[in-house]
Design a protein around this motif. Structure first.
Motif, mmCIF file in Angstrom:
data_model
loop_
_atom_site.group_PDB
_atom_site.id
_atom_site.type_symbol
_atom_site.label_atom_id
_atom_site.label_comp_id
_atom_site.label_asym_id
_atom_site.label_seq_id
_atom_site.Cartn_x
_atom_site.Cartn_y
_atom_site.Cartn_z
ATOM 1 N N SER A 86 0.831 -1.209 0.000
ATOM 2 C CA SER A 86 0.000 0.000 0.000
ATOM 3 C C SER A 86 0.865 1.257 0.000
ATOM 4 N N ASP A 87 0.235 2.397 -0.221
ATOM 5 C CA ASP A 87 0.962 3.668 -0.207
ATOM 6 C C ASP A 87 1.568 3.953 1.167
ATOM 7 N N GLN A 88 0.960 3.399 2.212
ATOM 8 C CA GLN A 88 1.468 3.601 3.570
ATOM 9 C C GLN A 88 2.590 2.626 3.931
ATOM 10 N N GLY A 89 2.905 1.717 2.992
ATOM 11 C CA GLY A 89 3.997 0.773 3.228
ATOM 12 C C GLY A 89 3.586 -0.513 3.920
ATOM 13 N N TYR A 90 2.274 -0.830 3.867
ATOM 14 C CA TYR A 90 1.796 -2.063 4.497
ATOM 15 C C TYR A 90 1.491 -3.114 3.439
ATOM 16 N N ARG A 91 1.698 -4.372 3.810
ATOM 17 C CA ARG A 91 1.462 -5.489 2.897
ATOM 18 C C ARG A 91 0.058 -6.058 3.108
ATOM 19 N N LEU A 92 -0.270 -7.105 2.337
ATOM 20 C CA LEU A 92 -1.613 -7.689 2.381
ATOM 21 C C LEU A 92 -2.013 -8.155 3.774
ATOM 22 N N ASP A 93 -1.043 -8.699 4.535
ATOM 23 C CA ASP A 93 -1.351 -9.219 5.868
ATOM 24 C C ASP A 93 -1.047 -8.214 6.975
ATOM 25 N N GLY A 94 -0.804 -6.939 6.599
ATOM 26 C CA GLY A 94 -0.607 -5.895 7.593
ATOM 27 C C GLY A 94 0.822 -5.706 8.064
ATOM 28 N N ARG A 95 1.750 -6.490 7.520
ATOM 29 C CA ARG A 95 3.156 -6.352 7.922
ATOM 30 C C ARG A 95 3.838 -5.206 7.187
ATOM 31 N N LYS A 96 4.892 -4.672 7.807
ATOM 32 C CA LYS A 96 5.784 -3.748 7.113
ATOM 33 C C LYS A 96 6.658 -4.543 6.144
ATOM 34 N N ALA A 97 7.376 -3.852 5.267
ATOM 35 C CA ALA A 97 8.142 -4.510 4.210
ATOM 36 C C ALA A 97 9.169 -5.494 4.756
ATOM 37 N N THR A 98 9.879 -5.110 5.826
ATOM 38 C CA THR A 98 10.956 -5.958 6.343
ATOM 39 C C THR A 98 10.521 -6.842 7.507
ATOM 40 N N GLU A 99 9.234 -6.822 7.828
ATOM 41 C CA GLU A 99 8.740 -7.570 8.995
ATOM 42 C C GLU A 99 8.551 -9.049 8.667
ATOM 43 N N LEU A 100 9.014 -9.913 9.565
ATOM 44 C CA LEU A 100 8.874 -11.355 9.390
ATOM 45 C C LEU A 100 7.505 -11.818 9.879
ATOM 46 N N ARG A 101 7.061 -12.947 9.368
ATOM 47 C CA ARG A 101 5.865 -13.573 9.924
ATOM 48 C C ARG A 101 6.183 -14.124 11.314
ATOM 49 N N LYS A 102 5.159 -14.310 12.110
ATOM 50 C CA LYS A 102 5.374 -14.837 13.460
ATOM 51 C C LYS A 102 5.875 -16.276 13.387
ATOM 52 N N VAL A 103 6.935 -16.577 14.134
ATOM 53 C CA VAL A 103 7.524 -17.916 14.148
ATOM 54 C C VAL A 103 7.263 -18.560 15.506
ATOM 55 N N VAL A 142 9.019 -5.454 -4.753
ATOM 56 C CA VAL A 142 7.800 -4.780 -5.229
ATOM 57 C C VAL A 142 8.010 -3.274 -5.141
ATOM 58 N N ASP A 143 7.749 -2.551 -6.225
ATOM 59 C CA ASP A 143 7.846 -1.083 -6.230
ATOM 60 C C ASP A 143 9.183 -0.594 -5.669
ATOM 61 N N GLU A 144 10.276 -1.208 -6.128
ATOM 62 C CA GLU A 144 11.621 -0.830 -5.669
ATOM 63 C C GLU A 144 11.828 -1.089 -4.177
ATOM 64 N N THR A 145 10.958 -1.911 -3.576
ATOM 65 C CA THR A 145 11.050 -2.197 -2.143
ATOM 66 C C THR A 145 11.197 -3.702 -1.922
ATOM 67 N N PRO A 146 12.220 -4.154 -1.192
ATOM 68 C CA PRO A 146 12.339 -5.581 -0.871
ATOM 69 C C PRO A 146 11.358 -5.983 0.226
ATOM 70 N N LEU A 147 10.653 -7.087 0.019
ATOM 71 C CA LEU A 147 9.702 -7.618 1.008
ATOM 72 C C LEU A 147 10.285 -8.893 1.603
ATOM 73 N N ALA A 148 10.345 -8.957 2.940
ATOM 74 C CA ALA A 148 10.915 -10.127 3.613
ATOM 75 C C ALA A 148 9.838 -11.150 3.952
ATOM 76 N N ASP A 149 10.209 -12.435 3.850
ATOM 77 C CA ASP A 149 9.352 -13.541 4.288
ATOM 78 C C ASP A 149 8.001 -13.522 3.580
ATOM 79 N N LEU A 150 8.006 -13.872 2.310
ATOM 80 C CA LEU A 150 6.801 -13.790 1.485
ATOM 81 C C LEU A 150 5.766 -14.833 1.870
ATOM 82 N N CYS A 151 4.489 -14.438 1.820
ATOM 83 C CA CYS A 151 3.400 -15.394 1.972
ATOM 84 C C CYS A 151 2.976 -15.863 0.576
#
Length: 245
Positions: free
Chosen positions: A8-25, A165-174
Motif C-alpha cells: 500500500s501507499d502507507q507501506g503495508y502489505r496484504l497481511d498488515g506487515r511492514k516490508a521488512t517484517e517477518l511472519r510470526k515464528v 515490489v515497487d523498488e522495495t524488498p519484502l521479507a518472508d513472502l506469503c
C-alpha cells in the motif's frame, strides 16, 4: 498493478506487515520420541514437521558410502491437505525431488559431516500447511530437528524468501505475494559467518536489484536465527527441569 496491490501507499502489505517484517515464528522441539531429533515449526500460516534419524550405518547401496564424511539424505513432501488443491502425488514429483536436493545441499554446508565417516543422516520434512516460503520453513524446522538430534553444526542454518515490489524488498513472502508475480529469491544463511549455504531464484531479476535483495534476505535470516536460538534455549531449560539437572 500487482505491485500496487501487494504494497500500500502507507507501506503495508496484504497481511498488515511492514516490508521488512517477518511472519510470526512458533516452534517446538522433541515432538517425536521415536526419532533421534524432531521439530514442529509454524512461520505465519506455513507449518512444517521435521524428523531426523542418525547418524547410523549406511542403508541400501554401499557404493554411496563416503569414507571421510557422512552422507546426508533429505526427503521433502507435502501433506495432501496442505493446500487448497488436492495432489495425487504429494511426494515423488519433480518439485519435491528438487526441494529434497536443495535441502541436502543446504545441510551439507552446515552439518559437520566429517565427524561421522561411513555413516548416514536422514532428514525428513513434511509441509502440513502451505502459505508460501515452503523451502525456508523446511530449512528452519530441519535445523531445530538436527540440533535436537545432537548432531554438531557449524552454525544455525536459517532461510528466508524475499521479493521485490515497487523498488522495495519484502521479507518472508506469503503465498499471495509469491503468486502475485513478484521477483523473489530464497536464501539459506549461516548467520555468524555470513556464509550463504544456498541461493535459489525461480524468476528473472534485474542485476541492479540482486544485491539489495540478498542484503534484505541476509538481514531476515539473522532475525530468524534469533528466534530459533530462543526456541533451542527454552527447550534446553525444559529438558533440564524434567531431568532434574
Amino acid at each position: 498493478m500487482a505491485g500496487l496491490e501487494l504494497l500500500s501507499d502507507q507501506g503495508y502489505r496484504l497481511d498488515g506487515r511492514k516490508a521488512t517484517e517477518l511472519r510470526k515464528v512458533q516452534a517446538r522441539m522433541g515432538v517425536f520420541a521415536q526419532a533421534d531429533g524432531s521439530a514442529y515449526l509454524e512461520q505465519g500460516n506455513t507449518k512444517a514437521l521435521a524428523v531426523v534419524y542418525g547418524p547410523h550405518e549406511m542403508r541400501g547401496s554401499r557404493s554411496r558410502t563416503l569414507h571421510d564424511r557422512a552422507v546426508i539424505n533429505c526427503q521433502y513432501s507435502m501433506a495432501t491437505f496442505s493446500t487448497a488443491e488436492r495432489k495425487r502425488r504429494p511426494h515423488g514429483d519433480r518439485k519435491s525431488t528438487e526441494m529434497s536436493l536443495h535441502l541436502k545441499q543446504t545441510f551439507e554446508a552446515a552439518v559437520m559431516t566429517q565427524l561421522y565417516p561411513r555413516s548416514q543422516i536422514d532428514i525428513y520434512v513434511k509441509i502440513l500447511q502451505s502459505d508460501g516460503g515452503n523451502y525456508s520453513v523446511c530449512v528452519n524446522a530441519a535445523t531445530l530437528a538436527v540440533i535436537d538430534a545432537g548432531i554438531p553444526m557449524r552454525d544455525y542454518v536459517c532461510a528466508c524468501t524475499v521479493g521485490f515490489v515497487d523498488e522495495t524488498p519484502l521479507a518472508d513472502l506469503c503465498y499471495a505475494e509469491e503468486s502475485g508475480g513478484v521477483s523473489s529469491l530464497a536464501l539459506a544463511l549461516l548467520p555468524r559467518g555470513g556464509q550463504i549455504a544456498l541461493l535459489q531464484m525461480d524468476a528473472r531479476l534485474h542485476q541492479d536489484h540482486l544485491e539489495t535483495l540478498i542484503e534484505a534476505a541476509m538481514t531476515a535470516c539473522k532475525g530468524v536465527s534469533k528466534v530459533l536460538d530462543q526456541v533451542v534455549r527454552q527447550h534446553l531449560q525444559e529438558v533440564s527441569v524434567l531431568t532434574g539437572e
